[in-house]
Write a protein that holds these residues in place. Sequence first.
Motif, PDB file in Angstrom:
ATOM      1  N   TRP A  73       0.972  -1.181   0.177  1.00 52.50           N
ATOM      2  CA  TRP A  73      -0.147  -0.102   0.188  1.00 52.50           C
ATOM      3  C   TRP A  73       1.017   1.320   0.095  1.00 52.50           C
ATOM      4  N   ASN A  74       0.377   2.580  -0.577  1.00 51.26           N
ATOM      5  CA  ASN A  74       1.511   3.195  -0.650  1.00 51.26           C
ATOM      6  C   ASN A  74       2.968   3.683  -1.692  1.00 51.26           C
ATOM      7  N   GLY A  75       3.321   2.321  -1.973  1.00 51.64           N
ATOM      8  CA  GLY A  75       5.138   1.523  -1.816  1.00 51.64           C
ATOM      9  C   GLY A  75       5.564   1.352  -0.899  1.00 51.64           C
ATOM     10  N   ARG A  76       4.577   0.860  -0.117  1.00 52.74           N
ATOM     11  CA  ARG A  76       5.756  -0.063   1.222  1.00 52.74           C
ATOM     12  C   ARG A  76       4.755  -1.152   1.323  1.00 52.74           C
ATOM     13  N   ILE A  77       5.299  -2.137   1.885  1.00 52.42           N
ATOM     14  CA  ILE A  77       4.401  -3.551   2.502  1.00 52.42           C
ATOM     15  C   ILE A  77       4.269  -3.518   4.027  1.00 52.42           C
ATOM     16  N   TYR A  78       3.584  -4.515   4.190  1.00 49.60           N
ATOM     17  CA  TYR A  78       3.558  -4.322   5.277  1.00 49.60           C
ATOM     18  C   TYR A  78       2.764  -5.533   5.865  1.00 49.60           C
ATOM     19  N   PHE A  79       2.874  -6.172   6.417  1.00 50.01           N
ATOM     20  CA  PHE A  79       3.150  -7.589   7.677  1.00 50.01           C
ATOM     21  C   PHE A  79       2.362  -7.435   8.645  1.00 50.01           C
ATOM     22  N   LYS A  80       1.759  -8.195   9.284  1.00 47.99           N
ATOM     23  CA  LYS A  80       1.169  -9.322  10.478  1.00 47.99           C
ATOM     24  C   LYS A  80       0.148  -7.953  10.854  1.00 47.99           C
ATOM     25  N   SER A  81      -0.702  -7.493  11.955  1.00 42.86           N
ATOM     26  CA  SER A  81      -1.845  -6.954  12.540  1.00 42.86           C
ATOM     27  C   SER A  81      -1.553  -5.406  11.074  1.00 42.86           C
ATOM     28  N   ASP A  82      -0.424  -4.880  10.858  1.00 39.83           N
ATOM     29  CA  ASP A  82      -0.070  -3.722  10.220  1.00 39.83           C
ATOM     30  C   ASP A  82      -0.481  -4.189   8.482  1.00 39.83           C
ATOM     31  N   ALA A  83      -0.732  -4.760   8.147  1.00 37.45           N
ATOM     32  CA  ALA A  83      -0.885  -5.741   7.042  1.00 37.45           C
ATOM     33  C   ALA A  83      -2.659  -5.587   7.238  1.00 37.45           C
ATOM     34  N   ALA A  84      -3.190  -6.386   7.603  1.00 37.16           N
ATOM     35  CA  ALA A  84      -4.647  -6.522   8.315  1.00 37.16           C
ATOM     36  C   ALA A  84      -5.559  -5.059   8.604  1.00 37.16           C
ATOM     37  N   LEU A  85      -4.809  -4.285   9.287  1.00 38.08           N
ATOM     38  CA  LEU A  85      -4.901  -2.763   9.651  1.00 38.08           C
ATOM     39  C   LEU A  85      -5.575  -2.790   8.843  1.00 38.08           C
ATOM     40  N   THR A  86      -4.010  -2.621   7.695  1.00 38.36           N
ATOM     41  CA  THR A  86      -4.229  -1.290   6.304  1.00 38.36           C
ATOM     42  C   THR A  86      -5.062  -1.711   5.608  1.00 38.36           C
ATOM     43  N   VAL A  87      -5.543  -3.618   5.675  1.00 37.03           N
ATOM     44  CA  VAL A  87      -6.657  -3.889   4.639  1.00 37.03           C
ATOM     45  C   VAL A  87      -7.822  -3.436   5.035  1.00 37.03           C
ATOM     46  N   LEU A  88      -8.218  -2.970   6.528  1.00 38.41           N
ATOM     47  CA  LEU A  88      -9.414  -3.006   6.902  1.00 38.41           C
ATOM     48  C   LEU A  88     -10.021  -1.184   7.066  1.00 38.41           C
ATOM     49  N   GLY A  89      -8.550  -0.879   7.178  1.00 42.59           N
ATOM     50  CA  GLY A  89      -8.771   0.737   6.778  1.00 42.59           C
ATOM     51  C   GLY A  89      -8.884   1.452   5.133  1.00 42.59           C
ATOM     52  N   GLN A  90      -8.970   0.631   4.643  1.00 50.01           N
ATOM     53  CA  GLN A  90      -9.604   0.935   2.833  1.00 50.01           C
ATOM     54  C   GLN A  90     -10.870   0.810   2.748  1.00 50.01           C
ATOM     55  N   LEU A  91     -11.604  -0.146   3.714  1.00 47.25           N
ATOM     56  CA  LEU A  91     -12.668  -0.446   3.596  1.00 47.25           C
ATOM     57  C   LEU A  91     -14.165  -0.051   4.134  1.00 47.25           C
ATOM     58  N   PRO A  92     -14.659   0.048   2.970  1.00 42.11           N
ATOM     59  CA  PRO A  92     -15.968   1.365   4.354  1.00 42.11           C
ATOM     60  C   PRO A  92     -16.471   0.585   5.218  1.00 42.11           C
ATOM     61  N   ALA A  93     -17.070  -0.491   5.169  1.00 43.29           N
ATOM     62  CA  ALA A  93     -17.679  -1.433   6.672  1.00 43.29           C
ATOM     63  C   ALA A  93     -16.738  -1.075   7.948  1.00 43.29           C
ATOM     64  N   THR A  94     -15.555  -1.175   7.387  1.00 44.68           N
ATOM     65  CA  THR A  94     -14.269  -1.599   8.497  1.00 44.68           C
ATOM     66  C   THR A  94     -13.580  -0.523   8.969  1.00 44.68           C
ATOM     67  N   ARG A  95     -13.482   1.080   7.915  1.00 42.75           N
ATOM     68  CA  ARG A  95     -12.518   1.167   8.206  1.00 42.75           C
ATOM     69  C   ARG A  95     -12.152   2.619   9.157  1.00 42.75           C
ATOM     70  N   PRO A  96     -13.046   2.280  10.507  1.00 42.26           N
ATOM     71  CA  PRO A  96     -12.453   2.350  11.710  1.00 42.26           C
ATOM     72  C   PRO A  96     -12.237   1.560  12.819  1.00 42.26           C
ATOM     73  N   LEU A  97     -11.478   0.291  12.149  1.00 38.35           N
ATOM     74  CA  LEU A  97     -11.356  -0.333  13.016  1.00 38.35           C
ATOM     75  C   LEU A  97      -9.135  -0.176  12.806  1.00 38.35           C
ATOM     76  N   ALA A  98      -9.160   0.654  11.667  1.00 35.83           N
ATOM     77  CA  ALA A  98      -8.024   1.022  11.034  1.00 35.83           C
ATOM     78  C   ALA A  98      -7.137   2.266  12.454  1.00 35.83           C
ATOM     79  N   LEU A  99      -8.084   2.530  13.552  1.00 37.33           N
ATOM     80  CA  LEU A  99      -8.024   3.433  14.604  1.00 37.33           C
ATOM     81  C   LEU A  99      -6.905   2.613  14.952  1.00 37.33           C
ATOM     82  N   LEU A 100      -7.110   0.640  14.957  1.00 38.11           N
ATOM     83  CA  LEU A 100      -6.361   0.288  16.175  1.00 38.11           C
ATOM     84  C   LEU A 100      -4.965   0.301  15.844  1.00 38.11           C
ATOM     85  N   LYS A 101      -4.190   0.690  14.651  1.00 31.32           N
ATOM     86  CA  LYS A 101      -2.837   0.321  14.465  1.00 31.32           C
ATOM     87  C   LYS A 101      -1.983   1.549  15.445  1.00 31.32           C
ATOM     88  N   SER A 102      -2.905   2.624  15.881  1.00 31.23           N
ATOM     89  CA  SER A 102      -2.618   3.468  16.757  1.00 31.23           C
ATOM     90  C   SER A 102      -1.880   2.545  17.845  1.00 31.23           C
TER      91      SER A 102
END
Length: 142
Positions: A73-102
């Motif tokens: 995503w955006n020229g970077r590769i993310y792994f583990k929870s970063d990967a899952a939360l990056t994907v979830l943060g881009q989906l309309p229904a699960t976008r709020p879950l991206a806050l867990l990346k903090s």
Amino acid sequence: MSRWSPRDAQGEPQGLVLFDGVCGFCSRWVRFVINRDPEARFSFLPIQSERGRELAARFGIDPEAPQTNAVIWNGRIYFKSDAALTVLGQLPATRPLALLKSAPRIIRDPAYDLIARNRYRLFGRTETCMVPSANERARLPD
């Protein structure tokens, strides 16, 4: 820097999800994302495919025993929870879950690792990669 810290992946396709294609949980994850990604931002590549093995090796994932999925995503590769939360943060229904990346990765990744270690026992393992539907096939690059 951790082995699983995000890193440069310039030149790789935006939204490419690298996943364990013989893992029941991982195949369900792919279908979950496809069903909630109306803009088709993500495509999916099993680690067990030829190109998947190449990418896995490039980014330090053992294709024989993958410990993580990954997303570019955006020229970077993310792994583990970063990967899952990056994907979830881009989906309309699960976008709020991206806050867990903090939350620090040191807190998030042990939960990811617990599921990853037990995924075959809990969700099954197949001898071949998932068989995609016609709709899903369009999202799996050759």
